[in-house]
Every structure is written in structure tokens, then in C-alpha cells.
Scaffold this motif. Structure first.
Motif, mmCIF file in Angstrom:
data_model
loop_
_atom_site.group_PDB
_atom_site.id
_atom_site.type_symbol
_atom_site.label_atom_id
_atom_site.label_comp_id
_atom_site.label_asym_id
_atom_site.label_seq_id
_atom_site.Cartn_x
_atom_site.Cartn_y
_atom_site.Cartn_z
ATOM 1 N N ASP A 1 5.195 0.208 1.724
ATOM 2 C CA ASP A 1 6.278 0.730 0.893
ATOM 3 C C ASP A 1 6.284 -0.037 -0.429
ATOM 4 O O ASP A 1 6.562 -1.239 -0.456
ATOM 5 N N SER A 2 5.999 0.651 -1.521
ATOM 6 C CA SER A 2 5.861 -0.017 -2.821
ATOM 7 C C SER A 2 7.182 -0.153 -3.576
ATOM 8 O O SER A 2 7.173 -0.554 -4.749
ATOM 9 N N GLN A 3 8.287 0.164 -2.926
ATOM 10 C CA GLN A 3 9.591 0.076 -3.592
ATOM 11 C C GLN A 3 9.822 -1.338 -4.141
ATOM 12 O O GLN A 3 9.677 -2.336 -3.427
ATOM 13 N N GLU B 1 6.555 4.792 -4.012
ATOM 14 C CA GLU B 1 5.702 5.657 -3.191
ATOM 15 C C GLU B 1 5.244 4.918 -1.938
ATOM 16 O O GLU B 1 5.119 3.689 -1.921
ATOM 17 N N ILE B 2 4.976 5.684 -0.885
ATOM 18 C CA ILE B 2 4.491 5.142 0.380
ATOM 19 C C ILE B 2 2.979 5.347 0.465
ATOM 20 O O ILE B 2 2.474 6.441 0.205
ATOM 21 N N VAL B 3 2.270 4.289 0.811
ATOM 22 C CA VAL B 3 0.818 4.365 0.992
ATOM 23 C C VAL B 3 0.516 4.215 2.479
ATOM 24 O O VAL B 3 1.038 3.305 3.138
ATOM 25 N N ILE C 1 0.500 -0.446 -9.265
ATOM 26 C CA ILE C 1 1.808 0.186 -9.100
ATOM 27 C C ILE C 1 2.490 0.258 -10.458
ATOM 28 O O ILE C 1 2.679 -0.754 -11.126
ATOM 29 N N TYR D 1 -5.969 2.176 -3.148
ATOM 30 C CA TYR D 1 -5.208 3.424 -3.242
ATOM 31 C C TYR D 1 -5.058 3.923 -4.678
ATOM 32 O O TYR D 1 -4.346 4.909 -4.938
ATOM 33 N N SER E 1 6.028 3.151 -8.423
ATOM 34 C CA SER E 1 6.842 2.275 -7.576
ATOM 35 C C SER E 1 7.780 3.110 -6.710
ATOM 36 O O SER E 1 8.469 4.010 -7.191
ATOM 37 N N ILE F 1 -0.292 4.302 -8.287
ATOM 38 C CA ILE F 1 0.873 4.996 -7.729
ATOM 39 C C ILE F 1 2.122 4.594 -8.498
ATOM 40 O O ILE F 1 2.113 3.603 -9.251
#
Length: 254
Positions: A218-220, A168-170, A250, A161, A166, A164
Motif C-alpha cells: 500500500d503506497s499511501q 495505489e496498491i501494488v 511513487i 512496478y 501515491s 504509480i
């Protein structure tokens, strides 16, 4: 001669002491309270659902009092035994672990705990773990000739991906095709993290059809180079287990 013999004696002692300590440290590499364990996890890399396996963990009492050990919350598919169940100071025991794959109602990579109750005054409750890659057993009689068997095929198994931030939703969709001549079943889909959620449009795929497996990540709270894995288990007689990957970079939000 006596003086030389005495010198040699002390030289031998100085050599043996570090060697002995190194041997014990390497044998008992994990501590919980007053108990030393040879390992904290048992791993069965490939266990079929019709098999039983046995492994063991050595444990030593590093206190000045006897310690009694028992087990609690023992799972139905596990057989646990410790010999002896009371360990004298400086002595050791062996924990025997039997895993019965036929009694575990699951497949794929599984981790679970071994829970110990002890009379250790420092830390009475202790936990070890078991990791298993449990594979479904297909009896020889269940194998279909290739001409009438299911055949799974992914067009791609990895998605990058890029970069991105941190939080953001992939989302990405992998496509599973049935190129065989019998129904292809998705027996299980499992991600390696709660931050990753897979979902398939079809769990039973007729010949010539396809199923789309959507993966949401979810990259949170994540940062740096990251990779997530999703395991897909099929009834394909040649390919039972397939891994799908999401990876990228990320960037932390400042």
C-alpha cells in the motif's frame, strides 16, 4: 626563559582543550536528558539460536547530581547489568547486554527495546534498542545429504512496478520452487514495513511442488523512489534466508 615557558604552556592548553572535547563528543554521541551514551543501539548482525553474545554501552552523567539507573520490562532472553548503578556527576558507567539466542522464540531480523528507569530530573525514563539478525541453528546431525535435502529456488527475487500514484496498491506474486528431495519449509515470512503484507499459499512444499508468495504493498503516504523488502526464512541447509524486493517510483498526488 620564564616568559617563553609561560607562552608554551598556554599553547599546549589551547591545543589540548579542543582535542579533549572532540574525543568526548565522538565517544558519547547520543544524549537522553542528563545522560550521554556511546551509542543508542546494539547490533548483532548474525546470531544463531544456540548462541549467546555480549556487548556494552558506555554512559556518562552530564549533570551536577548523582543519577541511579535501573531496568524495567526486561525480556526473558536478555541479561542486563550496569556497573556502577549510581553514576556520580561527570563519571561514567557501563551497561552490559547479554543476548541468549536459545531463549528468543523467533528468527529473522528483530528489533526490541532496552528500557531504563533513572533518577534523572530531566528525563527519568530512557530507551535504547537492540537489533538482531537471528538465524536458526541447524545441528550437523540435522543436515541431510544434498541428494535427499530440500532445495529452494525463486524464479525472480525482485519486481519493479514502474511508476504509480501515491495511494495505489501494488500486488505481485513470487514463486518458490522446491527442487530438492525433502519437504521445503517456510519458517517465517516478514516484511520490513506494515505497509507491505506477504502471504504464501503453502508453508510446507513437497519435492517438485511450488508455493506462491503474494506481496501486497500500500503506497499511501509514500513518494519518490521506493523499495520494500520481504524476508523469507527456509529450512534449506544451504540457503536459510532469502530477500524479495518490490521497487519503483511513487508520484505524490497534488
Amino acid at each position: 626563559m620564564k616568559k617563553i615557558d609561560l607562552v608554551l604552556f598556554f599553547v599546549i592548553i589551547l591545543i589540548l582543550i579542543p582535542l579533549s572535547g572532540k574525543s568526548q563528543d565522538s565517544l558519547y554521541a547520543f544524549r537522553q536528558g542528563s545522560l550521554l551514551f556511546s551509542k543508542y543501539q546494539i547490533y548483532f548482525p548474525e546470531l544463531k539460536t544456540n548462541e549467546k553474545v555480549l556487548d556494552s554501552i558506555r554512559v556518562m552523567n552530564d549533570s551536577h547530581r548523582p543519577i541511579k539507573i535501573g531496568f524495567t520490562n526486561v525480556a526473558y532472553h536478555l541479561g542486563l547489568k550496569i556497573v556502577p548503578n549510581t553514576i556520580e556527576p561527570g563519571k561514567e558507567a557501563v551497561i552490559y547486554v547479554e543476548y541468549d539466542g536459545s531463549k528468543k522464540n523467533d528468527i529473522g531480523f528483530i528489533t526490541e527495546g532496552i528500557y531504563l528507569t533513572t533518577t534523572d530530573s530531566i528525563s527519568p525514563r530512557k530507551e535504547l534498542s537492540i537489533a538482531t539478525n537471528l538465524l536458526r541453528y541447524f545441528p550437523p546431525s540435522s543436515y541431510l545429504p544434498d541428494a535427499i535435502a530440500p532445495k529452494g529456488f525463486f524464479d525472480i527475487k525482485e519486481f519493479n512496478y514502474g511508476s504509480i500514484l501515491s495511494g495505489e496498491i501494488v500486488e505481485h506474486v513470487f514463486t518458490l520452487f522446491n527442487q530438492g528431495n525433502a519437504d521445503l519449509e517456510i519458517l517465517k515470512i516478514k516484511a520490513d514495513c506494515g505497509c507491505t503484507v506477504p502471504e504464501a499459499t503453502l508453508m510446507i512444499i513437497p519435492p517438485g511442488a511450488k508455493s506462491e508468495i503474494k506481496i501486497v504493498f500500500d503506497s499511501q503516504g509514500k513518494s519518490g523512489i521506493d523499495m520494500r523488502r520481504v524476508m523469507v526464512i527456509l529450512n534449506d541447509p544451504h540457503i536459510h534466508q532469502v530477500y524479495l524486493y518490490l521497487n519503483g517510483i511513487i508520484k505524490a498526488v497534488e
